[in-house]
Write a protein that holds these residues in place. Sequence first.
Motif, short mmCIF file in Angstrom:
data_model
loop_
_atom_site.label_atom_id
_atom_site.label_comp_id
_atom_site.label_asym_id
_atom_site.label_seq_id
_atom_site.Cartn_x
_atom_site.Cartn_y
_atom_site.Cartn_z
N VAL A 196 7.04 -81.97 3.29
CA VAL A 196 5.74 -81.70 4.47
C VAL A 196 5.92 -80.54 5.01
O VAL A 196 5.19 -79.73 5.26
N ILE A 197 7.31 -80.63 5.81
CA ILE A 197 7.83 -79.36 6.39
C ILE A 197 7.77 -77.96 5.92
O ILE A 197 7.15 -77.02 6.28
N VAL A 198 8.24 -78.05 4.57
CA VAL A 198 8.17 -76.87 3.75
C VAL A 198 7.09 -76.29 3.59
O VAL A 198 6.84 -75.30 3.39
N ASN A 199 5.98 -77.31 3.31
CA ASN A 199 4.70 -77.05 2.90
C ASN A 199 4.28 -76.14 3.89
O ASN A 199 3.44 -75.25 3.93
N GLN A 200 4.28 -76.56 5.12
CA GLN A 200 3.80 -75.98 6.32
C GLN A 200 4.34 -74.87 6.73
O GLN A 200 3.78 -73.73 7.07
N LEU A 201 5.97 -74.41 6.73
CA LEU A 201 6.43 -73.27 6.64
C LEU A 201 6.09 -72.51 5.73
O LEU A 201 5.65 -71.02 5.98
N ILE A 202 5.89 -72.59 4.28
CA ILE A 202 5.11 -71.74 3.20
C ILE A 202 3.86 -71.26 3.76
O ILE A 202 3.34 -70.12 3.66
N THR A 203 2.79 -72.35 4.22
CA THR A 203 1.77 -71.98 4.42
C THR A 203 1.70 -71.00 5.67
O THR A 203 0.74 -70.05 5.66
N CYS A 204 2.40 -71.24 6.79
CA CYS A 204 2.40 -70.27 7.93
C CYS A 204 3.01 -68.77 7.74
O CYS A 204 2.34 -67.93 7.86
N THR B 84 6.38 -106.47 -1.68
CA THR B 84 6.93 -105.53 -0.79
C THR B 84 7.18 -104.28 -1.33
O THR B 84 7.05 -103.08 -0.46
N ALA B 85 7.37 -104.06 -2.68
CA ALA B 85 7.48 -102.72 -3.37
C ALA B 85 6.23 -101.95 -3.23
O ALA B 85 6.03 -100.65 -2.90
N ALA B 86 4.94 -102.73 -3.45
CA ALA B 86 3.78 -101.78 -3.41
C ALA B 86 3.60 -101.65 -1.85
O ALA B 86 2.79 -100.32 -1.58
N SER B 87 3.64 -102.52 -0.96
CA SER B 87 3.17 -102.18 0.38
C SER B 87 4.13 -101.08 0.91
O SER B 87 3.73 -100.36 1.97
N VAL B 88 5.45 -101.04 0.77
CA VAL B 88 6.32 -100.23 1.37
C VAL B 88 5.95 -98.90 0.75
O VAL B 88 6.00 -97.96 1.63
N THR B 89 5.64 -98.53 -0.38
CA THR B 89 5.49 -97.45 -1.05
C THR B 89 4.25 -96.74 -0.52
O THR B 89 4.23 -95.79 -0.09
N PHE B 90 3.27 -97.66 -0.49
CA PHE B 90 1.86 -97.21 0.44
C PHE B 90 2.05 -96.74 1.89
O PHE B 90 1.56 -95.83 2.11
N ALA B 91 2.89 -97.62 2.65
CA ALA B 91 3.11 -97.28 3.78
C ALA B 91 3.75 -95.63 4.08
O ALA B 91 3.34 -95.05 4.73
N VAL B 92 4.94 -95.69 3.15
CA VAL B 92 5.75 -94.46 3.37
C VAL B 92 4.88 -93.19 2.92
O VAL B 92 4.84 -92.31 3.62
N VAL B 93 4.33 -93.18 1.62
CA VAL B 93 3.38 -92.13 1.37
C VAL B 93 2.20 -91.94 2.09
O VAL B 93 1.97 -90.62 2.62
N LEU C 145 1.90 -92.77 5.47
CA LEU C 145 2.44 -91.96 6.87
C LEU C 145 2.91 -90.80 6.51
O LEU C 145 3.08 -89.74 7.59
N THR C 146 3.60 -90.41 5.57
CA THR C 146 4.30 -89.18 5.38
C THR C 146 2.87 -87.91 5.32
O THR C 146 3.17 -87.07 5.89
N LEU C 147 2.00 -88.32 4.66
CA LEU C 147 0.81 -87.48 4.54
C LEU C 147 -0.09 -87.19 5.94
O LEU C 147 -0.51 -86.29 6.06
N LEU C 148 0.05 -88.31 6.57
CA LEU C 148 -0.62 -88.25 8.10
C LEU C 148 0.32 -87.35 9.03
O LEU C 148 -0.33 -86.71 9.57
N VAL C 149 1.55 -87.46 8.54
CA VAL C 149 2.38 -86.48 9.22
C VAL C 149 2.03 -85.21 9.00
O VAL C 149 2.21 -84.20 9.74
N SER C 150 1.83 -84.91 7.58
CA SER C 150 1.36 -83.53 7.22
C SER C 150 0.17 -83.20 7.80
O SER C 150 0.36 -81.90 8.18
N LEU C 151 -0.77 -83.89 7.87
CA LEU C 151 -2.02 -83.42 8.68
C LEU C 151 -1.90 -82.97 10.22
O LEU C 151 -2.20 -82.23 10.62
N ALA C 152 -1.18 -84.03 10.74
CA ALA C 152 -0.77 -83.91 12.31
C ALA C 152 -0.17 -82.51 12.55
O ALA C 152 -0.33 -81.95 13.48
N ILE C 153 0.85 -82.06 11.51
CA ILE C 153 1.77 -80.91 11.62
C ILE C 153 0.68 -79.86 11.54
O ILE C 153 0.85 -78.91 12.15
#
Length: 265
Positions: A26-34, A110-119, A121-129
């Motif tokens: 996510v961070i690399v995406n933003q650096l490349i975009t900038c 557990t496997a499904a909910s953890v995966t959903f939450a991590v992916v 939240l990571t993409l929401l971080v991408s939007l926030a950045i």
Amino acid sequence: MFARELKKVIERWQFWGTVIFMVAAVIVNQLITCAQWWGKELTYIRGAYSYIAIQNVRSNITQLIFSDFLPILACLLAADIFYEERNCGLSNVIFTRESKKKNIICKAATAASVTFAVVTLTLLVSLAISLVTFDARGHAGVNAIYITLLPLEPDREFGSLYAYHPYINVIVYILIRGGLAALYALFAFALSTAFGANRYVILISAFVYNILWSGVTALAGSDVIGTDIMSMNPYGSGWSIVIFAVVTLIISACMIGVGCRKDCL
């Protein structure tokens, strides 16, 4: 039981390694975009929603990470938790203390909910950045209202959101991408319970399943069952994602059912 399984997942090095990799992407995406937009006239800059890890007007490798390689990331996060316990002989001990069926179902949830939450939240971080580095609406001139000037395209998936509510549209697709990741993790987990697959088969199973799904739906040539479930607002019916989810849930449930009746080794 869920809290115990959740603790097991987040204590695994594979989990944290995958999380760190995704955040780095996510961070690399933003650096490349900038870097791509550095020095350009502001009138060419769209709103921040156009530069996140799953939607970028200038494509880069990080978009592949959250699309084509998403099944592998999903499997790395939590899909092999049953395999690990069975491989070290813990499964038989655990099943003498509690119901095998409940244990497997809890692990699957557990496997499904953890995966959903991590992916998600990571993409929401991408939007926030992206909102930090780019203006929310874009800059002066036509580009500031670029999306709202686009004609409504009924042939697009969620076409009205795409045209008039770009941030709601992005959040909807972030949730969809998290849901797809959860389905991939569930499929791989179910495979490990039913067939006793080794770790490498588990980790690539969802990736292969996704390729097979795309191939079969492409051969079917249906406007309802689309082949492009990883793009944002593709042309075609939104039913493609629903059908994929239902089919994957049915296959996973059947494999889990087989796994619940199967004796552990």
